[in-house]
Design an enzyme around this catalytic site. Structure first.
Site, mmCIF file in Angstrom:
data_model
loop_
_atom_site.group_PDB
_atom_site.id
_atom_site.type_symbol
_atom_site.label_atom_id
_atom_site.label_comp_id
_atom_site.label_asym_id
_atom_site.label_seq_id
_atom_site.Cartn_x
_atom_site.Cartn_y
_atom_site.Cartn_z
ATOM 1 N N GLY A 71 0.820 -1.202 0.000
ATOM 2 C CA GLY A 71 0.000 0.000 0.000
ATOM 3 C C GLY A 71 0.855 1.253 0.000
ATOM 4 N N THR A 72 1.979 1.193 0.695
ATOM 5 C CA THR A 72 2.891 2.344 0.724
ATOM 6 C C THR A 72 3.434 2.649 -0.666
ATOM 7 O OG1 THR A 72 3.558 2.141 3.046
ATOM 8 C CG2 THR A 72 5.181 3.087 1.536
ATOM 9 N N CYS A 325 3.034 1.462 11.219
ATOM 10 C CA CYS A 325 4.218 2.036 10.569
ATOM 11 C C CYS A 325 4.967 3.011 11.475
ATOM 12 C CB CYS A 325 3.807 2.751 9.283
ATOM 13 S SG CYS A 325 3.061 1.651 8.070
#
Length: 395
Positions: A71-72, A325
């Site tokens: 996703g990052t 994160c």
């Protein structure tokens, strides 16, 4: 000791059906999808089948799906790729104050190349006002990015209303839907967005694979160069087993989503109502109704989230304190600060994210072990001692 996993926002377990779908591509089906022979054909067919499955999950066309490593990466590709694909049109980007760092840091990197960023504030529930987005737009605005839901406080954003505003100005609109894709129903046409990021580890697929949807006709510059994979939009040999797993997880999520939500919402609501009833000086964070089905988040006064996390782990309960994160950063969450929560209170954040393996007995156990942990930590807290002595020092 009972084991209770309540950190599904960080990673969900791989479903057996997903694992079975992946296994052939970890062994006998090992070809490169770009190869022009039978071995390559089988791998390429698997990738294209997964592309269809992911597209169906979000109501998109398969050719609009770009597979990524996370996703990052999807957010990096979206922000940088969409911005750099519009030379001469402007260098102003609008994002919310609670975006994931993969969005915020990408825009900050673009700032080194002359781009400007406007942060749109949120209310006390972490929700963006669409009219605040309208007011932030300028003649040189070339991109708006707003997450679909926040992974730390669970609040779902009014994207359909925001997209009406961006369409009036013909401004590309990206959303980070990592917290929602595969978790709640979504359709890119109904949302009105032009680009959407998702990740497999959020809905019982493998880690290390994601996707970016870009509406046909919207230009994007590649982030990784050196090959023709993904239509030239993301170079590099495809991670076929992970992509197959992502596709299978997307298929299962699309079919089973109503049942999953029906299971999670009552468990979530028990935590949201019963935990503050058992422990004094607890603040629920995020919107009470407009929130993700398996998401319960709190700030507990006078103590730190990391200490609660470690003591809960000693009792067999896995939770988080903010985003996975940033959970090792030991800093107050930028999301909570943007919501107007004081730094001292924000340090006491704790997040329970439920999944398919959770039951009412798990909630019973958490409600049993949590109050003694909070009491123990408060007995060691100078902030709590001050509060008991003076009645001051709370929120």
């Amino acid at each position: 000791m009972r084991k209770v996993y309540l950190d599904n926002a960080a990673a969900t377990p791989l479903l057996p059906e997903v694992r079975e779908a992946m296994l052939p591509y970890l062994g006998e089906v090992f070809g490169n999808p770009s190869s022009l022979h039978d071995w390559g054909d089988k791998a390429r067919e698997a990738v294209e089948s997964a592309r269809i499955q992911v597209a169906q999950l979000i109501g998109a066309n398969p050719e609009e799906i770009i597979f990524t490593g996370s996703g990052t990466e999807s957010n990096n590709l979206a922000i940088k790729g969409l911005a750099l694909a519009q030379p001469g049109k402007g260098k102003h980007i609008v994002v919310s104050a609670i975006e994931h760092f993969s969005v915020l840091h990408s825009v900050q990197t673009l700032g080194k190349w002359g781009f400007e960023m406007t942060l749109v504030p949120v209310d006390k529930y972490g929700v963006v006002d669409p009219q605040a987005v309208r007011k932030s737009l300028r003649k040189d605005t070339i991109l708006v990015s707003m997450m679909h839901a926040n992974g730390e406080v669970g609040s779902i954003e009014p994207l359909a209303e925001i997209s009406k505003i961006t369409k009036e100005r013909n401004i590309p609109f990206h959303t980070d839907a990592v917290a929602t894709a595969g978790t709640i129903p979504l359709d890119v046409s109904e949302l009105g967005v032009d680009s959407l990021s998702l990740a497999g580890n959020q809905f019982y697929g493998p880690k290390g694979v994601g996707a970016l949807w870009v509406r046909k006709g919207v230009r994007i510059m590649p982030f990784l160069e050196g090959g023709v994979q993904e239509g030239g939009r993301r170079a590099g040999t495809e991670n076929v087993p992970a992509i197959v797993g992502l596709g299978k997880a997307a298929e299962l999520a699309r079919v089973n989503m109503p049942a999953r939500m029906k299971q999670l919402i009552p468990l979530r609501d028990r935590l949201l109502t019963e935990l503050p009833a058992k422990i004094d000086h607890v603040v629920v964070t995020g919107h009470l109704k407009q929130r993700l089905p398996g998401h319960a988040s709190f700030c507990i006064e006078f103590i730190e989230g990391e200490a609660m996390l470690m003591l809960l782990n000693s009792q067999g309960v896995a939770v988080s304190s903010g985003s996975a994160c940033t959970s090792r950063a030991l800093k107050a969450s930028h999301v909570l600060i943007a919501m107007g929560i004081p730094h001292a209170l924000a340090q006491g954040s704790i997040l329970f994210t439920l999944g398919l393996d959770n039951s009412a007995r798990d909630i019973d156990y958490v409600l049993e072990v949590m109050p003694p942990i909070v009491d123990r930590l408060r007995q060691m807290s100078p902030l709590y001692a001050k509060f008991i002595k003076t009645g001051k020092g709370g929120k």
